[in-house]
Write an enzyme that holds these catalytic residues in place. Structure first.
Site, PDB file in Angstrom:
ATOM      1  CB  CYS A 187     -19.205  -7.769  -3.749  1.00  9.37           C
ATOM      2  SG  CYS A 187     -18.470  -9.355  -4.181  1.00  9.37           S
ATOM      3  CE  LYS A 190     -14.799  -5.579  -6.179  1.00  4.99           C
ATOM      4  NZ  LYS A 190     -15.180  -6.220  -7.456  1.00  4.99           N
ATOM      5  CG  ASP A 201     -13.738 -11.735  -4.495  1.00  2.61           C
ATOM      6  OD1 ASP A 201     -13.985 -11.007  -3.514  1.00  2.61           O
ATOM      7  OD2 ASP A 201     -14.084 -11.458  -5.651  1.00  2.61           O
ATOM      8  CG  HIS A 245      -2.306 -17.185   6.242  1.00  9.95           C
ATOM      9  ND1 HIS A 245      -1.310 -17.762   7.001  1.00  9.95           N
ATOM     10  CD2 HIS A 245      -2.340 -15.879   6.621  1.00  9.95           C
ATOM     11  CE1 HIS A 245      -0.761 -16.852   7.797  1.00  9.95           C
ATOM     12  NE2 HIS A 245      -1.386 -15.697   7.584  1.00  9.95           N
TER      13      HIS A 245
END
Length: 351
Positions: free
Chosen positions: A19, A22, A70, A142
């Site tokens: 994270c 970000k 996420d 995907h």
């Protein structure tokens, strides 16, 4: 195909990990500011308005869909652990709204000329393991050929709208409870420089692969007024989001905030992520620091947490129930870290 024994470390292929990848909150606000707003249907109960953990769309009086996505670059070098962490992090956004996950879609971007199919398969298997732990299938997804390895999920859940918990709604007199200790970003910085020992790595993996399963049980308590999870913006950033969304002042008792064992020592040794500084630059003007708060304390406050803990705002008379739920789900580090007061939106940190 590249021989797996000669492959580079996963973290060496990423400019940032977990994270900590970000976009800084201030930069993100600038990006979104120029986007024209669209009509909001009345059944969209939660959208982008308070930077909450997931979108929520009401189907009927008793059912609503919870949807989130996420994904990020590697925070660790072990492929299976990377997959588990990324999937756990995504699923936990469903729990943070009070929802129960029902299925997920995998999002996969891999440098196929750099990593072997065996390594990529281990990443996906780690994600599948986290989903099995949550009791949900990966129903599709995907994949693309990417310069950096990227993995994550689009996670879908359900909840009763009556039990929806947002990052808004904290009330004066509430107590703040944090479900997991801080320090994941510090540990990941040390790991990238090969300075994290085996015991520290085990603590990091235990924290980042622990699903925030107390969420739905906490959401059913009328005394729980607001809830979010602490991830890439650090405790400071997500506390600020709760304060802003609720129109309240959050007071954090810094000595009461739990830290991963060894996190402060590693921070003192200089293992601090660049994301910590970017976080402070984005929201530091909204946080009042006690003069005894050091630069290291500030770095820990802004440390990006990958798959971090729940931050709960609850009535004082509900505290015993809240802590009992955390203990029942084996979150033994859950701690009262502050309180909510009336006042201008902001965060006050006291030593």
């Amino acid at each position: 195909m590249t021989d797996a024994t000669r492959e580079p470390r996963l973290t060496s292929l990423a400019h940032g990990g977990g994270c900590g990848c970000k976009i800084a909150p201030g930069v993100l606000e600038d990006i979104l500011r120029g986007i024209a707003s669209l009509p909001v249907p009345p059944d969209l109960l939660v959208g982008t308005e308070t930077s909450d953990d997931a979108a929520v769309y009401r189907l009927n009086d008793h059912q609503a869909i919870v949807a989130t996505t996420d994904f990020f670059m590697p925070v660790v070098d072990d492929p299976g652990d990377f997959g588990r962490i990324a999937a756990t992090n995504a699923i936990s956004d469903i729990y943070a709204m009070g929802g129960t996950p029902i299925f997920a879609l995998a999002l996969v971007g891999m440098p196929i000329n750099t990593l072997s199919t065996a390594t990529i398969g281990r990443i996906l298997d780690g994600g599948a393991q986290a989903c099995r732990n949550a009791g949900i299938p990966i129903a599709g997804g995907h994949s693309i050929d990417s310069v950096e390895p990227i993995y994550g999920l689009a996670a879908i859940g359900l909840l009763d709208p009556a039990h929806l918990k947002r990052n808004a709604g904290a009330q004066p007199g509430d107590l703040l409870v944090l479900g997991k200790p801080l320090g994941v970003g510090i540990f990941s910085a040390a790991l990238k420089k090969e300075a994290l020992d085996a015991a520290g790595y085990a603590r990091m993996i235990d924290s980042t692969t622990r699903l925030n399963t107390p969420g739905p049980d906490l959401a059913r308590l009328p005394g729980v007024h607001a809830m979010t999870d602490v991830t890439g913006f650090g405790l400071g950033g997500h506390a600020w989001e709760m304060a802003r969304a609720s129109g309240r002042t959050l007071h954090i008792d810094w000595p009461a905030v739990p830290l991963l064992d060894g996190a402060r020592a590693l921070a003192d040794a200089g293992f601090i992520t660049g994301a910590s500084g970017r976080n402070w630059a984005s929201y530091g003007t909204h946080i009042q620091l006690d003069e005894q708060i050091s630069d290291i304390d500030r770095a820990l406050l802004c440390d990006p947490q990958t798959s971090g803990g729940l931050l709960v705002s609850c009535a004082a008379d509900s505290l015993d129930e809240v802590l009992a739920i955390f203990r029942r789900h084996d979150f033994t580090s859950a701690s009262v870290i502050g309180r909510v007061e009336a006042g201008e939106p902001g965060v006050v940190l006291t030593a």
